[in-house]
Design a protein around this motif. Structure first.
Motif, mmCIF file in Angstrom:
data_model
loop_
_atom_site.group_PDB
_atom_site.id
_atom_site.type_symbol
_atom_site.label_atom_id
_atom_site.label_comp_id
_atom_site.label_asym_id
_atom_site.label_seq_id
_atom_site.Cartn_x
_atom_site.Cartn_y
_atom_site.Cartn_z
ATOM 1 N N UNK A 128 0.830 -1.202 0.000
ATOM 2 C CA UNK A 128 0.000 0.000 0.000
ATOM 3 C C UNK A 128 0.865 1.251 0.000
ATOM 4 N N UNK A 129 1.871 1.278 0.859
ATOM 5 C CA UNK A 129 2.744 2.448 0.931
ATOM 6 C C UNK A 129 3.495 2.665 -0.375
ATOM 7 N N UNK A 198 -7.238 8.128 -2.048
ATOM 8 C CA UNK A 198 -6.199 7.314 -1.429
ATOM 9 C C UNK A 198 -5.033 8.136 -0.914
ATOM 10 N N UNK A 199 -4.713 9.200 -1.619
ATOM 11 C CA UNK A 199 -3.584 9.999 -1.157
ATOM 12 C C UNK A 199 -4.035 11.192 -0.312
ATOM 13 N N UNK A 200 -5.313 11.147 0.107
ATOM 14 C CA UNK A 200 -5.804 12.096 1.097
ATOM 15 C C UNK A 200 -6.147 13.473 0.585
ATOM 16 N N UNK A 207 -3.966 7.658 4.728
ATOM 17 C CA UNK A 207 -2.998 6.653 4.273
ATOM 18 C C UNK A 207 -3.173 5.331 5.002
ATOM 19 N N UNK A 208 -3.452 5.420 6.298
ATOM 20 C CA UNK A 208 -3.535 4.184 7.061
ATOM 21 C C UNK A 208 -4.830 3.428 6.806
ATOM 22 N N UNK A 209 -5.831 4.131 6.223
ATOM 23 C CA UNK A 209 -7.115 3.479 6.005
ATOM 24 C C UNK A 209 -7.365 3.157 4.552
ATOM 25 N N UNK A 210 -6.508 3.698 3.677
ATOM 26 C CA UNK A 210 -6.756 3.532 2.249
ATOM 27 C C UNK A 210 -6.643 2.071 1.832
ATOM 28 N N UNK A 211 -7.405 1.745 0.795
ATOM 29 C CA UNK A 211 -7.370 0.374 0.284
ATOM 30 C C UNK A 211 -7.218 0.390 -1.215
ATOM 31 N N UNK A 212 -6.651 -0.666 -1.724
ATOM 32 C CA UNK A 212 -6.479 -0.814 -3.172
ATOM 33 C C UNK A 212 -7.147 -2.097 -3.613
#
Length: 212
Positions: A128-129, A198-200, A207-212
């Motif tokens: 993710x990062x 995703x990038x806020x 960032x910590x909650x984003x999903x792909x």
């Protein structure tokens, strides 16, 4: 899945037995007799990794080390090991981000399942990062005008509205829009909005909650 397991425990016989067992299971292993020993060789996160951490270790105990690692920016999942069941402590460490809390003696099945889960979690976090970093790198390639167009597109403005807001023509906005899509490597408005979230940039997932 291969990975690296860091074991922190002040019991030499436990360290030896655990190291042998996990290596036999296919993992790379690093052992530390104290919290300070781990801090002196602060593990990186370039490979899927996790930490098996005894709760009651001298000087800096398990929960204190957990706090220190987070302060240092470590993202490695932590699996706590304890010689006794302690519900309040379990809740505290899990709330602080621990992956799991196991009570000794722990079965091989439960241990390996917890490790596999922690390593998978770490790998997905790293993926993710990496995706977020690539998305930000692509975003930085936009020209100032393309960035203006991008910001308005993802907020639902149509070409005519964007042209009016920026004092230009729809034809020019269409050209900028094409450049934005190409540089960000997306094929649709939905993908563009998803990337912004995703990038806020839209006040959605962090960032910590984003999903792909």
């Amino acid at each position: 899945m291969p990975g690296l397991v860091h074991i922190v425990d002040d019991d030499p016989s436990f360290l030896t037995a655990m190291e042998r067992h996990l290596k036999h299971a296919g993992y790379d292993v690093a052992v530390y007799a104290s919290a300070q020993a781990l801090l002196d060789r602060l593990p990186g996160d370039s490979v899927p990794s996790c930490i098996l951490l005894d709760v009651q270790i001298p000087d800096l105990d398990g929960p204190a080390l957990q706090t220190r690692l987070r302060e240092l920016g470590s993202t490695l999942p932590i699996i706590f090991l304890s010689g006794y069941r302690n519900i309040p402590l379990t809740v505290k460490t899990i709330k602080a981000g621990a992956e799991d809390f196991l009570t000794k003696p722990v079965s091989s099945e439960d241990l390996l399942r917890a490790i596999a889960g922690a390593l998978a979690h770490h790998q997905s976090s790293q993926d993710l990062q990496n995706m977020l970093s690539m998305a930000r790198a692509r975003l930085s390639k936009l020209t100032p005008r393309e960035r203006q167009v991008f910001d308005l597109i993802v907020r639902g403005r149509i070409n005519k509205q964007i042209a009016h807001a920026l004092g230009t023509t729809e034809r020019t906005i269409k050209a900028h829009r094409h450049g934005v899509m190409e540089k960000l490597q997306v094929r649709s408005l939905a993908e563009l909005v998803s990337l912004a979230e995703r990038i806020g940039l839209l006040g959605g997932a962090s960032d910590s909650q984003a999903t792909f």
